[in-house]
Motif scaffolding. Structure first.
Motif, PDB file in Angstrom:
ATOM      1  N   THR B 119       0.842  -1.198   0.000  1.00 35.04           N
ATOM      2  CA  THR B 119       0.000   0.000   0.000  1.00 35.04           C
ATOM      3  C   THR B 119       0.878   1.250   0.000  1.00 35.04           C
ATOM      4  OG1 THR B 119      -0.127   0.410   2.381  1.00 35.04           O
ATOM      5  CG2 THR B 119      -1.638  -1.236   1.508  1.00 35.04           C
ATOM      6  N   ASN B 149      -5.025   6.353   1.434  1.00 37.41           N
ATOM      7  CA  ASN B 149      -4.323   5.090   1.267  1.00 37.41           C
ATOM      8  C   ASN B 149      -4.743   4.423  -0.030  1.00 37.41           C
ATOM      9  OD1 ASN B 149      -4.753   1.870   1.855  1.00 37.41           O
ATOM     10  ND2 ASN B 149      -2.804   2.646   2.614  1.00 37.41           N
ATOM     11  N   ILE B 151      -4.370   0.766  -2.083  1.00 37.71           N
ATOM     12  CA  ILE B 151      -3.935  -0.631  -2.005  1.00 37.71           C
ATOM     13  C   ILE B 151      -3.543  -1.059  -3.410  1.00 37.71           C
ATOM     14  CG2 ILE B 151      -6.341  -1.487  -2.073  1.00 37.71           C
ATOM     15  CD1 ILE B 151      -5.357  -3.739  -0.115  1.00 37.71           C
ATOM     16  N   GLU B 155      -7.069  -6.390  -8.078  1.00 37.53           N
ATOM     17  CA  GLU B 155      -8.480  -6.644  -7.776  1.00 37.53           C
ATOM     18  C   GLU B 155      -9.181  -5.410  -7.178  1.00 37.53           C
ATOM     19  OE1 GLU B 155      -7.691  -9.341  -3.757  1.00 37.53           O
ATOM     20  OE2 GLU B 155      -8.351 -10.373  -5.559  1.00 37.53           O
ATOM     21  N   PHE B 156      -8.400  -4.367  -6.898  1.00 37.03           N
ATOM     22  CA  PHE B 156      -8.990  -3.113  -6.410  1.00 37.03           C
ATOM     23  C   PHE B 156      -8.847  -2.053  -7.492  1.00 37.03           C
ATOM     24  CE2 PHE B 156      -7.512  -5.545  -2.838  1.00 37.03           C
ATOM     25  CZ  PHE B 156      -8.569  -5.456  -1.939  1.00 37.03           C
ATOM     26  N   TRP B 157      -9.907  -1.273  -7.698  1.00 40.25           N
ATOM     27  CA  TRP B 157      -9.839  -0.256  -8.752  1.00 40.25           C
ATOM     28  C   TRP B 157     -10.126   1.140  -8.224  1.00 40.25           C
ATOM     29  CZ3 TRP B 157     -14.933   0.361  -7.985  1.00 40.25           C
ATOM     30  CH2 TRP B 157     -15.752  -0.762  -7.921  1.00 40.25           C
ATOM     31  N   ARG B 163     -16.349  -2.764 -17.855  1.00 42.98           N
ATOM     32  CA  ARG B 163     -17.430  -3.741 -18.020  1.00 42.98           C
ATOM     33  C   ARG B 163     -18.732  -3.307 -17.327  1.00 42.98           C
ATOM     34  NH1 ARG B 163     -13.860  -6.469 -14.389  1.00 42.98           N
ATOM     35  NH2 ARG B 163     -14.774  -6.892 -12.343  1.00 42.98           N
ATOM     36  N   TYR B 164     -18.620  -2.392 -16.366  1.00 46.43           N
ATOM     37  CA  TYR B 164     -19.818  -1.965 -15.638  1.00 46.43           C
ATOM     38  C   TYR B 164     -20.530  -0.820 -16.349  1.00 46.43           C
ATOM     39  CZ  TYR B 164     -17.754  -4.504 -11.710  1.00 46.43           C
ATOM     40  OH  TYR B 164     -17.213  -5.462 -10.899  1.00 46.43           O
ATOM     41  N   TYR B 168     -22.057   2.349 -11.715  1.00 44.69           N
ATOM     42  CA  TYR B 168     -22.693   1.128 -11.187  1.00 44.69           C
ATOM     43  C   TYR B 168     -22.490   1.014  -9.684  1.00 44.69           C
ATOM     44  CZ  TYR B 168     -24.230  -3.773 -11.623  1.00 44.69           C
ATOM     45  OH  TYR B 168     -24.908  -4.962 -11.532  1.00 44.69           O
ATOM     46  N   TYR B 169     -21.265   1.226  -9.233  1.00 47.48           N
ATOM     47  CA  TYR B 169     -20.993   1.155  -7.796  1.00 47.48           C
ATOM     48  C   TYR B 169     -20.736   2.530  -7.182  1.00 47.48           C
ATOM     49  CZ  TYR B 169     -20.725  -3.906  -8.163  1.00 47.48           C
ATOM     50  OH  TYR B 169     -21.030  -5.220  -8.371  1.00 47.48           O
ATOM     51  N   PHE B 171     -17.974   4.090  -6.193  1.00 47.64           N
ATOM     52  CA  PHE B 171     -16.945   4.281  -5.169  1.00 47.64           C
ATOM     53  C   PHE B 171     -15.667   3.632  -5.675  1.00 47.64           C
ATOM     54  CE2 PHE B 171     -15.776   0.508  -2.491  1.00 47.64           C
ATOM     55  CZ  PHE B 171     -16.385  -0.453  -3.280  1.00 47.64           C
ATOM     56  N   SER B 173     -12.694   1.065  -4.724  1.00 46.23           N
ATOM     57  CA  SER B 173     -12.290   0.050  -3.743  1.00 46.23           C
ATOM     58  C   SER B 173     -10.810   0.191  -3.398  1.00 46.23           C
ATOM     59  CB  SER B 173     -12.581  -1.355  -4.284  1.00 46.23           C
ATOM     60  OG  SER B 173     -11.977  -1.541  -5.543  1.00 46.23           O
ATOM     61  N   ARG B 176      -8.729   4.646   0.048  1.00 50.36           N
ATOM     62  CA  ARG B 176      -9.406   4.776   1.340  1.00 50.36           C
ATOM     63  C   ARG B 176      -8.943   6.065   2.008  1.00 50.36           C
ATOM     64  NH1 ARG B 176     -11.864   1.789  -0.327  1.00 50.36           N
ATOM     65  NH2 ARG B 176     -13.074   3.655  -0.208  1.00 50.36           N
TER      66      ARG B 176
END
Lengths: 295, 238
Positions: B119, B149, B151, B155-157, B163-164, B168-169, B171, B173, B176
């Motif tokens: 991180t 922060n 990471i 797997e975190f964007w 593709r979404y 869609y979400y 936020f 991931s 932080r």
């Protein structure tokens, strides 16, 4: 005296390591409490001797609405007639391990057996791994008496085609297993209930295989073309929806009952927890009943 | 051609060459009186020296600017939601060094099915007061810090993958935000014992992150203790 310093340091170090609040990252916290939940409770349900008629509650899409879920679980517990709970996925908003724990602990406190399928929000970040650790395999099935439950990961969009979602290898193997059970002992399994988070033709579903999906699940007992249907009493002919099989899903945050393929297989879609609604299904020997609870 | 004729020719050529060279204008000589030339030269030298001085001043200013980028704080932190261990340089500034900026690299070791994560954290701290107990010990009763922060894993964007559908979400991931409050005990190393640094501070920090706060606001059933993150660390001041 020489020992005092090392002892103090060791005590301090172990306090730092063991205290859960010394968190390394919100996406990597110490997970305590129940793990492999689905494995544990499917085994308990299979060995419980439970047979129809039995009742189960279907709740879905908690996504942070823990107060609403708590109220739902209070109602379920107070009713006293519900045998177990199925959660339809999206326990979390962000796939954080702590969110999973808040939801799981609340379900644990309810005291009834429960299982959960994975939702798209549960996959965010490393939520996929957290789900595996806390609940077990993402595709699983279990039998309660003659009723077969198939619980599937259907949130294909999350995996960008890197994983088989839905996993037809799993479904094929499961169908063959049930066929073998029925071959050895006719009518061991008569009903099938398919549990999923997003249903065919949702944006999450792999719609390239929406029809093959229907082709597969209609091979289960209770969902096939020659299985019993609800008879339309007005003209007395065999038509309408399947009597001993149906699908349940969440994801779309609205209640809906749809015969997606026009073949009598009904998809019961439940609204999210924040809408303060859940379903109760009563499974009987020759059919099932459904009840929508709004609180 | 006889010998006398040849000599005459050479002589005549030599005469022409010599006469041409004699007729060229003489090399210009400084015709000014000595005193005036000295004044002019002094002014020139002064201008020249001023130029050099300004150049040197600019160089010094530039060096000072770069010197400010030399970190004078080094931090080692345990936990605190940004890694198991985080380490990195920092800078303090302000009238009483009450502002600090830290850049930390953290490691989150492998756990369950998760891989090992690295991180990066950018932290700004405000440490307004210092209470001196004696020559060596002082207490800084409050530090407020805001950390961002990231990471570092695929797997975190930061923004949603293509593709979404749009929003869609809504936020990230990967990124932080942490808000923390803490306290420090500082030990000032006596001058004759200094090797590289002059102070060592021990601190703790109580913090929380954006997603935890959101979930707590959304639902009172979220236990308060679950959204509290603790961290401890050392700051070495040079």
């Amino acid at each position: 005296m020489k020992l005092v310093k090392p002892i103090i340091l060791t005590a301090l170090a172990s306090a730092l390591v063991s205290c859960d609040n010394f968190e390394y990252h919100p996406y990597s916290v110490h997970i305590d409490g129940e793990t492999a939940v689905n494995v544990k409770y499917t085994s308990i349900l299979e060995n419980s001797g439970l047979t129809p008629p039995f009742k189960f509650a279907f709740i879905t899409d908690t996504q942070g609405a823990l107060n609403d879920m708590s109220d739902a679980l209070d109602i379920i517990r107070q009713r006293g007639d519900i045998d177990f709970i199925i959660h339809g996925g999206d326990q979390t908003d962000f796939g954080l391990p702590k969110e999973f724990m808040w939801c799981r602990d609340m379900l644990e406190d309810c005291g009834l057996p429960y299982v959960a399928v994975i939702g798209n929000h549960d996959c965010l970040g490393n939520g996929n791994d957290t789900f595996d650790y806390m609940y077990g395999p993402q595709n699983f099935s279990f039998n309660v008496g003659p009723v077969h439950f198939v619980c599937l990961n259907t949130v294909a969009l999350e995996y960008d085609y890197s994983h088989p979602v839905p996993d037809f290898e799993f479904i094929q193997g499961d169908i063959e297993h049930i066929a073998m059970l029925n071959h050895n002992n006719p009518a061991t399994i008569t009903h099938t209930i398919v549990v999923m988070h997003s249903r065919p033709y949702d944006e999450q579903f792999n719609n390239n295989v929406a029809r093959p999906f229907n082709h597969y699940i209609t091979q289960y007992p209770g969902l096939g073309s020659d299985d019993g249907r609800i008879v339309d009493e007005s003209d007395g002919i065999l038509n309408g929806s399947m009597a001993r099989g149906f699908c349940i899903n969440g994801h779309n945050h609205a209640d809906d009952i749809a015969d997606i393929y026009g073949n009598g297989v009904l998809y019961y879609q439940c609204a999210n927890m924040a809408k303060r609604t859940f379903f109760v299904f009563t499974v009987t020997d020759d059919g099932y009943d459904y009840e929508k609870v709004v609180y | 051609m006889d010998m006398t004729m040849r000599k005459w020719c050479i002589k005549s050529v030599a005469v022409v060459v010599l006469s041409i060279s004699a007729s060229l204008p003489a090399v210009a000589e400084n015709t000014l009186p000595d005193s005036i030339s000295t004044v002019v030269r002094d002014a020139e030298i002064e201008r020249y020296q001023q130029k050099i001085q300004k150049y040197e001043e600019r160089l010094a200013a530039r060096e000072l600017r770069w010197k400010r980028l030399i970190p004078n704080l080094f931090t080692l932190q345990y936990a605190g939601g940004i890694g198991m261990f985080s380490i990195g340089p920092g800078w303090d500034y302000g009238r009483s060094q009450q502002w600090e900026t830290h850049l930390l690299v953290g490691i989150v070791p492998h756990r369950y099915d998760y891989p090992t994560y690295w991180t990066l954290t950018l932290r700004d701290s405000y440490v307004p007061w210092r209470i001196r107990c004696n020559d060596q010990w002082s207490i800084r009763p409050l530090s407020v810090s805001l950390s961002v922060n990231s990471i570092l894993h695929s797997e975190f964007w930061t923004s949603e993958p293509e593709r979404y559908p749009d929003g869609y979400y809504g936020f990230s991931s990967r990124i932080r935000f942490h808000l923390g409050f803490g306290q420090r005990v500082t030990f000032t190393i006596p001058e004759h014992k200094r090797i590289l640094g002059k102070e060592i501070s021990l601190y703790y920090e109580i913090s929380t992150c954006d997603l935890y706060v959101r979930q707590k606001i959304l639902s009172s059933k979220v236990p308060l203790k679950d959204i509290i993150i603790l961290g401890v660390g050392l700051i070495y001041t040079i």
